[in-house]
Design an enzyme around this catalytic site. Structure first.
Site, PDB file in Angstrom:
ATOM      1  N   LYS A 187       0.842  -1.200   0.000  1.00 11.42           N
ATOM      2  CA  LYS A 187       0.000   0.000   0.000  1.00 11.42           C
ATOM      3  C   LYS A 187       0.875   1.246   0.000  1.00 11.42           C
ATOM      4  O   LYS A 187       1.581   1.520   0.973  1.00 11.42           O
ATOM      5  CB  LYS A 187      -0.904   0.043   1.238  1.00 11.42           C
ATOM      6  CG  LYS A 187      -1.957   1.134   1.070  1.00 11.42           C
ATOM      7  CD  LYS A 187      -2.596   1.575   2.369  1.00 11.42           C
ATOM      8  CE  LYS A 187      -1.807   2.608   3.106  1.00 11.42           C
ATOM      9  NZ  LYS A 187      -1.710   3.907   2.411  1.00 11.42           N
ATOM     10  N   GLY A 239       7.248   4.468   8.066  1.00  9.76           N
ATOM     11  CA  GLY A 239       6.392   5.635   8.298  1.00  9.76           C
ATOM     12  C   GLY A 239       6.674   6.207   9.669  1.00  9.76           C
ATOM     13  O   GLY A 239       7.770   6.044  10.211  1.00  9.76           O
ATOM     14  N   SER A 240       5.665   6.860  10.239  1.00  8.72           N
ATOM     15  CA  SER A 240       5.879   7.581  11.494  1.00  8.72           C
ATOM     16  C   SER A 240       5.960   6.617  12.680  1.00  8.72           C
ATOM     17  O   SER A 240       5.409   5.515  12.647  1.00  8.72           O
ATOM     18  CB  SER A 240       4.743   8.574  11.706  1.00  8.72           C
ATOM     19  OG  SER A 240       3.524   7.870  11.763  1.00  8.72           O
ATOM     20  N   THR A 241       6.616   7.088  13.728  1.00  3.77           N
ATOM     21  CA  THR A 241       6.775   6.272  14.929  1.00  3.77           C
ATOM     22  C   THR A 241       5.413   5.992  15.562  1.00  3.77           C
ATOM     23  O   THR A 241       5.164   4.882  16.050  1.00  3.77           O
ATOM     24  CB  THR A 241       7.725   6.977  15.916  1.00  3.77           C
ATOM     25  OG1 THR A 241       9.006   7.062  15.262  1.00  3.77           O
ATOM     26  CG2 THR A 241       7.884   6.225  17.215  1.00  3.77           C
ATOM     27  N   GLY A 244       3.793   3.256  13.601  1.00  6.24           N
ATOM     28  CA  GLY A 244       4.593   2.043  13.804  1.00  6.24           C
ATOM     29  C   GLY A 244       4.286   1.395  15.150  1.00  6.24           C
ATOM     30  O   GLY A 244       4.161   0.178  15.267  1.00  6.24           O
ATOM     31  N   GLU A 261      10.449   0.672   9.991  1.00  6.25           N
ATOM     32  CA  GLU A 261      11.437   1.729   9.703  1.00  6.25           C
ATOM     33  C   GLU A 261      10.737   3.041  10.003  1.00  6.25           C
ATOM     34  O   GLU A 261       9.845   3.453   9.266  1.00  6.25           O
ATOM     35  CB  GLU A 261      11.864   1.693   8.226  1.00  6.25           C
ATOM     36  CG  GLU A 261      12.550   0.413   7.805  1.00  6.25           C
ATOM     37  CD  GLU A 261      13.982   0.311   8.289  1.00  6.25           C
ATOM     38  OE1 GLU A 261      14.507   1.284   8.864  1.00  6.25           O
ATOM     39  OE2 GLU A 261      14.575  -0.761   8.117  1.00  6.25           O
ATOM     40  N   CYS A 295      13.702  10.557   6.498  1.00  7.58           N
ATOM     41  CA  CYS A 295      13.728  10.037   7.868  1.00  7.58           C
ATOM     42  C   CYS A 295      15.110  10.184   8.491  1.00  7.58           C
ATOM     43  O   CYS A 295      15.238  10.393   9.691  1.00  7.58           O
ATOM     44  CB  CYS A 295      13.304   8.578   7.863  1.00  7.58           C
ATOM     45  SG  CYS A 295      14.204   7.623   6.646  1.00  7.58           S
ATOM     46  N   GLU A 392      10.617  15.320  15.279  1.00  6.41           N
ATOM     47  CA  GLU A 392      10.897  15.293  13.851  1.00  6.41           C
ATOM     48  C   GLU A 392      10.009  16.330  13.163  1.00  6.41           C
ATOM     49  O   GLU A 392       8.789  16.300  13.305  1.00  6.41           O
ATOM     50  CB  GLU A 392      10.558  13.894  13.339  1.00  6.41           C
ATOM     51  CG  GLU A 392      11.061  13.634  11.965  1.00  6.41           C
ATOM     52  CD  GLU A 392      10.720  12.226  11.515  1.00  6.41           C
ATOM     53  OE1 GLU A 392       9.617  11.746  11.839  1.00  6.41           O
ATOM     54  OE2 GLU A 392      11.550  11.617  10.823  1.00  6.41           O
TER      55      GLU A 392
HETATM   56  P1  NAD Z   1       2.535   7.798   8.377  1.00  3.12           P
HETATM   57  O1  NAD Z   1       2.930   6.859   9.445  1.00  3.12           O
HETATM   58  O2  NAD Z   1       1.444   8.748   8.640  1.00  3.12           O
HETATM   59  O3  NAD Z   1       2.101   6.995   7.076  1.00  3.12           O
HETATM   60  C1  NAD Z   1       2.910   5.996   6.508  1.00  3.12           C
HETATM   61  C2  NAD Z   1       2.023   4.995   5.811  1.00  3.12           C
HETATM   62  O4  NAD Z   1       1.233   4.317   6.788  1.00  3.12           O
HETATM   63  C3  NAD Z   1       1.037   5.590   4.817  1.00  3.12           C
HETATM   64  O5  NAD Z   1       0.923   4.723   3.712  1.00  3.12           O
HETATM   65  C4  NAD Z   1      -0.268   5.615   5.605  1.00  3.12           C
HETATM   66  O6  NAD Z   1      -1.420   5.557   4.804  1.00  3.12           O
HETATM   67  C5  NAD Z   1      -0.146   4.348   6.428  1.00  3.12           C
HETATM   68  N1  NAD Z   1      -0.915   4.311   7.673  1.00  3.12           N
HETATM   69  C6  NAD Z   1      -1.403   5.350   8.397  1.00  3.12           C
HETATM   70  N2  NAD Z   1      -2.041   4.879   9.490  1.00  3.12           N
HETATM   71  C7  NAD Z   1      -1.942   3.529   9.463  1.00  3.12           C
HETATM   72  C8  NAD Z   1      -2.379   2.475  10.331  1.00  3.12           C
HETATM   73  N3  NAD Z   1      -3.031   2.736  11.461  1.00  3.12           N
HETATM   74  N4  NAD Z   1      -2.072   1.208  10.011  1.00  3.12           N
HETATM   75  C9  NAD Z   1      -1.380   0.914   8.886  1.00  3.12           C
HETATM   76  N5  NAD Z   1      -0.959   1.866   8.024  1.00  3.12           N
HETATM   77  C10 NAD Z   1      -1.222   3.157   8.312  1.00  3.12           C
HETATM   78  O7  NAD Z   1       3.875   8.507   7.976  1.00  3.12           O
HETATM   79  P2  NAD Z   1       4.081   9.601   6.845  1.00  3.12           P
HETATM   80  O8  NAD Z   1       3.692  10.895   7.408  1.00  3.12           O
HETATM   81  O9  NAD Z   1       3.473   9.158   5.577  1.00  3.12           O
HETATM   82  O10 NAD Z   1       5.667   9.502   6.623  1.00  3.12           O
HETATM   83  C11 NAD Z   1       6.553  10.235   7.330  1.00  3.12           C
HETATM   84  C12 NAD Z   1       7.209   9.406   8.403  1.00  3.12           C
HETATM   85  O11 NAD Z   1       7.849   8.261   7.843  1.00  3.12           O
HETATM   86  C13 NAD Z   1       8.291  10.163   9.102  1.00  3.12           C
HETATM   87  O12 NAD Z   1       8.173   9.998  10.489  1.00  3.12           O
HETATM   88  C14 NAD Z   1       9.572   9.507   8.599  1.00  3.12           C
HETATM   89  O13 NAD Z   1      10.655   9.630   9.444  1.00  3.12           O
HETATM   90  C15 NAD Z   1       9.166   8.120   8.383  1.00  3.12           C
HETATM   91  N6  NAD Z   1      10.049   7.449   7.424  1.00  3.12           N
HETATM   92  C16 NAD Z   1      10.944   6.528   7.891  1.00  3.12           C
HETATM   93  C17 NAD Z   1      11.822   5.900   7.015  1.00  3.12           C
HETATM   94  C18 NAD Z   1      12.821   4.895   7.506  1.00  3.12           C
HETATM   95  O14 NAD Z   1      13.366   4.153   6.688  1.00  3.12           O
HETATM   96  N7  NAD Z   1      13.086   4.811   8.794  1.00  3.12           N
HETATM   97  C19 NAD Z   1      11.778   6.205   5.650  1.00  3.12           C
HETATM   98  C20 NAD Z   1      10.855   7.150   5.207  1.00  3.12           C
HETATM   99  C21 NAD Z   1       9.985   7.764   6.121  1.00  3.12           C
END
Ligand code: NAD
Length: 480
Positions: A187, A239-241, A244, A261, A295, A392
Site C-alpha cells: 500500500k 512511516g511515522s513512529t 509504527g 522503519e 527520515c 521530527e
Molecule cells: P505515516 O505513518 O502517517 O504513514 C505511513 C504509511 O502508513 C502511509 O501509507 C499511511 O497511509 C499508512 N498508515 C497510516 N495509518 C496507518 C495504520 N493505522 N495502520 C497501517 N498503516 C497506516 O507517515 P508519513 O507521514 O506518511 O511519513 C513520514 C514518516 O515516515 C516520518 O516519520 C519519517 O521519518 C518516516 N520514514 C521513515 C523511514 C525509515 O526508513 N526509517 C523512511 C521514510 C519515512
C-alpha cells in the site's frame, strides 16, 4: 536576475523544465490485484500535484474486501513463486530492474509531479537507486542458501510505505521480498499513489505471474486492514513512529513477523578541523535534500563552538543560493512540500521554535503563489529541551546547537528518542572511529551525508524502529 560575475552583464533566469509529455496520467485508477487492474469497492480519492494543487487523478480506496481479495491472490501465487528455481525468479527481478531503467524518465517525471520533489533528485537518485535495489536482490535470488538466514520464504508480505520516497521505498520493500520467494500486497501513501500504480504496469510488462505483486491504494484504514489481515505472514512498515507503534501493538501475540522503519532526528556533527566548505555542502544536503522529508535527515546541526560563527555565515550564504520552485525545472534545488497537512505541521513546529526562544532565519526566496511551500530555514539558539531539537519536523528546517568537546557532541547527539542516522565532519580518521563507536545510530556517515547503496543495510535504534533493509541483512526480514 542573476549576475554573470565576470562582467557587469546580467540575464533573466531561464527555466529548464523537463517535459511532462512523457507521462500518461489517467483520469482514474483501480487497484492492482492478481495481475489485473480492478475497480475498488471503497470511495475514490484524489491525488494532487503539491506544486500547483492541480488534481492529477482519482484513485480507489481499497476497503477490507479488497484487502482480502489481494491477500488471497498473493497466497494463491505464493507457492508457485517460492517453488520456482531462484535463478528463474531472478530473471523476473532483472527484467523489472531493466524496465525501470528503460522507463526511468517517465517514472521520474511522474514522481516529481505527484510528490513535489525536484526532478534532479527523482531522476538522479530515487529512480536509479530503485533499479539498483532490484538488480542487487535479483542477484541474491539463487544464492539464498549463502545468506546465513536460510532460504525458506515467510509467505505473504503486507507492506505499507510513506510518501517521501514513494518509488524508492517500494523497491526497498518489494525487491528483497520477491527475491526470497514471498509474494506481496503493498500500500503506497495516500498522497503519492501514482508511481506505485505505474509499477503495477511494469509488473504486467515483465510478465510477472499474477498475484506475486498486488498494489492497493488507500489511506490509513486500508493500511490497518492490510497489516491486521490474519493471512499476512509478514508486516513491513515504513512511516511515522506513532503509526509504527500502533502496528506493533496490533500484531503483538500473532505469528506475524514485523519490521518497522520509523522516524529520525539525526545529528550532523561538525568539528573545528572539518573542511568547512565541504561540511556546509553536507549540511545543506543533509537537511534540504527532498525538502527535508527524509527520515535520516541531518535535522540537528551540532557545530563546535570555535567554528560556529564561520560555519553559520557560510551556511546562510549557501542557503541563499538554493533555488526553490517548479519541481520539474532541472535547476530546482528545493521543491514543494508534499501536502497541505505536512506544511501545516512544519509551520506549527517552526512557530513553537520561535515561542521557545530560538532565533529563526529563512533564506530569502520568493514562494510560488499556488501549491505548498516552505523556505529553507534554520534556528539558532536552540537548546536540547526545545521541541524543535527533539521532534521530527520532516521539512526544510535545521536546528543548530553548539558543543565544545567531542564527549559533549556525542552526549548531545545521543540525547534523542531516535537513533536512525548521524554525520561526522572532521579531518581525523581516529576521531571518526571514536565518535562513530559511541553514537547510537543505525547509519553513520563520515564527511558525507545521505549516501545510499543497495549493498548496505539501513535501519534504526530506539524509536527509529527495528529490522534492517538493504544488503544481505535485508534478506533476514523475508526468510524463515
Ligand atoms: P505515516 O505513518 O502517517 O504513514 C505511513 C504509511 O502508513 C502511509 O501509507 C499511511 O497511509 C499508512 N498508515 C497510516 N495509518 C496507518 C495504520 N493505522 N495502520 C497501517 N498503516 C497506516 O507517515 P508519513 O507521514 O506518511 O511519513 C513520514 C514518516 O515516515 C516520518 O516519520 C519519517 O521519518 C518516516 N520514514 C521513515 C523511514 C525509515 O526508513 N526509517 C523512511 C521514510 C519515512
Amino acid at each position: 536576475m542573476v549576475s554573470t560575475g565576470s562582467t557587469n552583464e546580467s540575464f533573466e533566469y531561464a527555466p529548464a523544465p523537463e517535459s511532462r509529455g512523457i507521462v500518461d496520467i489517467k483520469a482514474s485508477y483501480g487497484l492492482f490485484i492478481d495481475g489485473k487492474f480492478v475497480d475498488g469497492r471503497g470511495e475514490a480519492f484524489k491525488s494532487v500535484n503539491p506544486a500547483t494543487e492541480e488534481v492529477l487523478a482519482e484513485v480507489s480506496e481499497a476497503n477490507e474486501a479488497d484487502v482480502d481479495a489481494a491477500v488471497k491472490a498473493a497466497r494463491k501465487a505464493q507457492r508457485g513463486w517460492a517453488r520456482m528455481p531462484g535463478a528463474e525468479r531472478a530473471k523476473y527481478l532483472f527484467r523489472i530492474a531493466r524496465i525501470i531503467q528503460e522507463r526511468s524518465r517517465e517514472i521520474a517525471v511522474l514522481e516529481s509531479i505527484d510528490n513535489g520533489k525536484p526532478i534532479k533528485e527523482s531522476r538522479d537518485v530515487d529512480i536509479p537507486l530503485a533499479a539498483a535495489y532490484f538488480f542487487y536482490y535479483a542477484g541474491w535470488a539463487d544464492k539464498l542458501e549463502y545468506s546465513g538466514f536460510g532460504s525458506t520464504p515467510l509467505g505473504v508480505a503486507g507492506q505499507v510505505i510513506p510518501w517521501n520516497f514513494p518509488f524508492l521505498m517500494l523497491s526497498w520493500k518489494i525487491a528483497p521480498a520477491l527475491a526470497c520467494g514471498n509474494t506481496v500486497v503493498l500500500k503506497p501513501a495516500e498522497t503519492t499513489p501514482l508511481t506505485a500504480l505505474l509499477f503495477a504496469e511494469i509488473c504486467q510488462q515483465a510478465d510477472l505471474p499474477p498475484g506475486v505483486v498486488n498494489i492497493l491504494t488507500g489511506a490509513g484504514s486500508t493500511g490497518q486492514a492490510l497489516v491486521s489481515h490474519p493471512d499476512v505472514d509478514k508486516v513491513a512498515f515504513t512511516g511515522s513512529t506513532a503509526v509504527g507503534r500502533a502496528i506493533a501493538q496490533s500484531v503483538a501475540g500473532s505469528e506475524k513477523r514485523v519490521t518497522l522503519e520509523l522516524g529520525g532526528k539525526a545529528a550532523n556533527i561538525v568539528f573545528d578541523d572539518a573542511p568547512i566548505d565541504q561540511a556546509v555542502e553536507g549540511i545543506v544536503n543533509g537537511i534540504f535534500f527532498n525538502q527535508g522529508h527524509v527520515c535520516c535527515a541531518g535535522s540537528r546541526l551540532l557545530v563546535q563552538e570555535s567554528v560556529a560563527e564561520d560555519v553559520l555565515e557560510r551556511l546562510k550564504r549557501r542557503m541563499g543560493t538554493l533555488r526553490l520552485g517548479d519541481p520539474l525545472d532541472k535547476n530546482t534545488d528545493v521543491g514543494a512540500i508534499n501536502s497541505a497537512a505536512q506544511l501545516s505541521r512544519i509551520r506549527e513546529l517552526s512557530a513553537v521554535g520561535e515561542e521557545e526562544g530560538a532565533e529563526r532565519w529563512s533564506a530569502p526566496c520568493e514562494l510560488p503563489s499556488n501549491g505548498f511551500w516552505f523556505p529553507p530555514t534554520l534556528f539558532t539558539g536552540v537548546s536540547q529541551a526545545h521541541r524543535i531539537a527533539r521532534e521530527e519536523i520532516f521539512g526544510p528546517v535545521l536546528s543548530v546547537l553548539t558543543f565544545r568537546t567531542p564527549a559533549e557532541a556525542v552526549a548531545k547527539a545521543n540525547n534523542s528518542p531516535y537513533g536512525l542516522s548521524a554525520g561526522i565532519w572532521t579531518e581525523k580518521g581516529s576521531r571518526i572511529l571514536q565518535v562513530a563507536s559511541e553514537l547510537r545510530a543505525g547509519v553513520i556517515w563520515a564527511n558525507t551525508f545521505n549516501k545510499f547503496d543497495p549493498t548496505s543495510p539501513f535501519g534504526g535504534y530506539k524509536e527509529s524502529g527495528y529490522g534492517r533493509e538493504g544488503g544481505r541483512h535485508g534478506l533476514e526480514a523475508y526468510l524463515r
